[in-house]
Design a protein around this motif. Sequence first.
Motif, mmCIF file in Angstrom:
data_model
loop_
_atom_site.group_PDB
_atom_site.id
_atom_site.type_symbol
_atom_site.label_atom_id
_atom_site.label_comp_id
_atom_site.label_asym_id
_atom_site.label_seq_id
_atom_site.Cartn_x
_atom_site.Cartn_y
_atom_site.Cartn_z
ATOM 1 N N VAL A 4 0.818 -1.207 0.000
ATOM 2 C CA VAL A 4 0.000 0.000 0.000
ATOM 3 C C VAL A 4 0.855 1.261 0.000
ATOM 4 O O VAL A 4 0.589 2.205 -0.753
ATOM 5 C CB VAL A 4 -0.940 -0.001 1.236
ATOM 6 C CG1 VAL A 4 -1.620 1.353 1.416
ATOM 7 C CG2 VAL A 4 -1.973 -1.111 1.104
ATOM 8 N N HIS A 5 1.885 1.291 0.821
ATOM 9 C CA HIS A 5 2.683 2.502 1.029
ATOM 10 C C HIS A 5 4.021 2.407 0.302
ATOM 11 O O HIS A 5 4.613 1.328 0.209
ATOM 12 C CB HIS A 5 2.910 2.737 2.517
ATOM 13 C CG HIS A 5 1.653 2.996 3.280
ATOM 14 N ND1 HIS A 5 0.977 4.196 3.183
ATOM 15 C CD2 HIS A 5 0.933 2.208 4.123
ATOM 16 C CE1 HIS A 5 -0.103 4.143 3.955
ATOM 17 N NE2 HIS A 5 -0.149 2.950 4.533
ATOM 18 N N SER A 6 4.500 3.546 -0.169
ATOM 19 C CA SER A 6 5.757 3.565 -0.907
ATOM 20 C C SER A 6 6.925 3.283 0.034
ATOM 21 O O SER A 6 6.896 3.661 1.210
ATOM 22 C CB SER A 6 5.954 4.922 -1.586
ATOM 23 O OG SER A 6 6.284 5.920 -0.625
ATOM 24 N N PRO A 7 7.976 2.628 -0.470
ATOM 25 C CA PRO A 7 9.156 2.387 0.376
ATOM 26 C C PRO A 7 9.754 3.679 0.932
ATOM 27 O O PRO A 7 10.205 3.711 2.081
ATOM 28 C CB PRO A 7 10.123 1.681 -0.577
ATOM 29 C CG PRO A 7 9.248 1.019 -1.590
ATOM 30 C CD PRO A 7 8.088 1.958 -1.780
ATOM 31 N N GLY A 25 -2.593 8.463 2.988
ATOM 32 C CA GLY A 25 -2.517 7.881 1.662
ATOM 33 C C GLY A 25 -1.288 7.018 1.487
ATOM 34 O O GLY A 25 -0.587 6.684 2.443
ATOM 35 N N ALA A 26 -1.003 6.683 0.242
ATOM 36 C CA ALA A 26 0.125 5.807 -0.033
ATOM 37 C C ALA A 26 1.446 6.437 0.371
ATOM 38 O O ALA A 26 2.390 5.730 0.756
ATOM 39 C CB ALA A 26 0.147 5.439 -1.519
ATOM 40 N N ASP A 27 1.534 7.773 0.285
ATOM 41 C CA ASP A 27 2.805 8.430 0.602
ATOM 42 C C ASP A 27 2.601 9.712 1.395
ATOM 43 O O ASP A 27 3.388 10.640 1.294
ATOM 44 C CB ASP A 27 3.595 8.716 -0.675
ATOM 45 C CG ASP A 27 2.892 9.688 -1.611
ATOM 46 O OD1 ASP A 27 1.701 9.999 -1.386
ATOM 47 O OD2 ASP A 27 3.532 10.137 -2.580
ATOM 48 N N ALA A 58 -6.821 -0.102 3.990
ATOM 49 C CA ALA A 58 -6.271 -0.451 2.689
ATOM 50 C C ALA A 58 -5.275 -1.596 2.807
ATOM 51 O O ALA A 58 -5.227 -2.492 1.944
ATOM 52 C CB ALA A 58 -5.601 0.768 2.052
ATOM 53 N N ILE A 59 -4.469 -1.604 3.865
ATOM 54 C CA ILE A 59 -3.535 -2.698 4.088
ATOM 55 C C ILE A 59 -4.293 -4.010 4.272
ATOM 56 O O ILE A 59 -3.919 -5.053 3.714
ATOM 57 C CB ILE A 59 -2.647 -2.383 5.311
ATOM 58 C CG1 ILE A 59 -1.677 -1.253 4.973
ATOM 59 C CG2 ILE A 59 -1.888 -3.621 5.778
ATOM 60 C CD1 ILE A 59 -0.965 -0.661 6.190
ATOM 61 N N ASP A 89 -8.284 7.606 -1.725
ATOM 62 C CA ASP A 89 -7.175 7.977 -2.599
ATOM 63 C C ASP A 89 -6.409 6.749 -3.079
ATOM 64 O O ASP A 89 -6.059 6.621 -4.260
ATOM 65 C CB ASP A 89 -6.238 8.911 -1.828
ATOM 66 C CG ASP A 89 -5.562 9.937 -2.707
ATOM 67 O OD1 ASP A 89 -5.880 10.013 -3.903
ATOM 68 O OD2 ASP A 89 -4.717 10.677 -2.183
ATOM 69 N N ILE A 90 -6.139 5.822 -2.169
ATOM 70 C CA ILE A 90 -5.373 4.627 -2.501
ATOM 71 C C ILE A 90 -6.123 3.732 -3.476
ATOM 72 O O ILE A 90 -5.527 3.133 -4.381
ATOM 73 C CB ILE A 90 -5.033 3.859 -1.206
ATOM 74 C CG1 ILE A 90 -4.005 4.646 -0.375
ATOM 75 C CG2 ILE A 90 -4.502 2.462 -1.506
ATOM 76 C CD1 ILE A 90 -3.870 4.163 1.053
#
Length: 338
Positions: A57-60, A156-158, A170-171, A199-200
Amino acid sequence: MRRFWDPRQLDHAPVQELHNGGFIAYNENPGRARTIAAAIGATEPRADHGEAPLLRVHSPAYIAFLKSAYADWRAAGRPGDAAGYTWPVVGRRPLDLDRIDARLGQYSYDASTPIAEGTWSAAYWSAQTALSATAAVLGEGGAAFALCRPPGHHCGADYLGGYCYLNNAAIAAESAIAAGKSRVAILDIDYHHGNGTQDILYGRGDVLFVSIHADPRTDYPFYWGHADETGEGEGQGANLNLPLPRGTTRADYDGALGEALDRIAAFAPELLILSFGADTFSGDPISFFKLETEDYAPIARRIAGLGLPTAILMEGGYAVDALGRNVAAFLEGFSPRS
């Protein structure tokens, strides 16, 4: 109903937040989780599913930021909790900014979500609690409750915001898809719109997002949650926002809930993820619906009437004295023999 909780979620304890032009004591404080845990009875420890589900879900880069932000803030000689004060309004610079002030703005959208010493630990175990409840439901059916704290549906994702750092709903949805489910629904009944979740998932057709919330023309998060936001691309039609005015009572709420449940039933998901916020309570200090404690059980029964395996994830609710009673009433309504 199985109930999951990890006491390390209490590690997140910012001192203050910016609210209505001034600094106040942080509303999303550890007392919220303590009062819920005391009211709902025995809980069990969560499993550790690792970082891989978070990275779906989330950016590194965002995860790395969350891990290091507090230490970087203190290394820069700053006292207290890390909080941004500059945000890019139009577009973003490349993600190679070194100064912690710049990165706080880059990875957030408000000034009410500071990063304290224990924030990463608490957010990590909050997400693991959500994953554990989801895994229990995927394996056994029925319903399970995750006492998630800090909450998740605004980030959100980032980016972080709205007291949220990792998007638990979302996860959980992504973990279900990874486990082989083809259709998942998320119902968000927090007072505030779950903008990060929307958003995700906005371009996804395999995860339906339905939210009942305060009208964003008058309430946070303002820039998301309007009724004409219905998804895009493959996700067109897989996003339903049902904004309601301040002062909404149970009688008014029931109509929106019926519309939400009809849409979910038509989608025919294999799993329901319920983002439950008790800030719809009439006594909530930062919200303006008029639901009462006795309303939560019948609302829960209507949702349970869908007959879907359901992972219930805790989101908001800031009337600490009543919060435990309200959550316990909801869980009892969802599973009256628990």
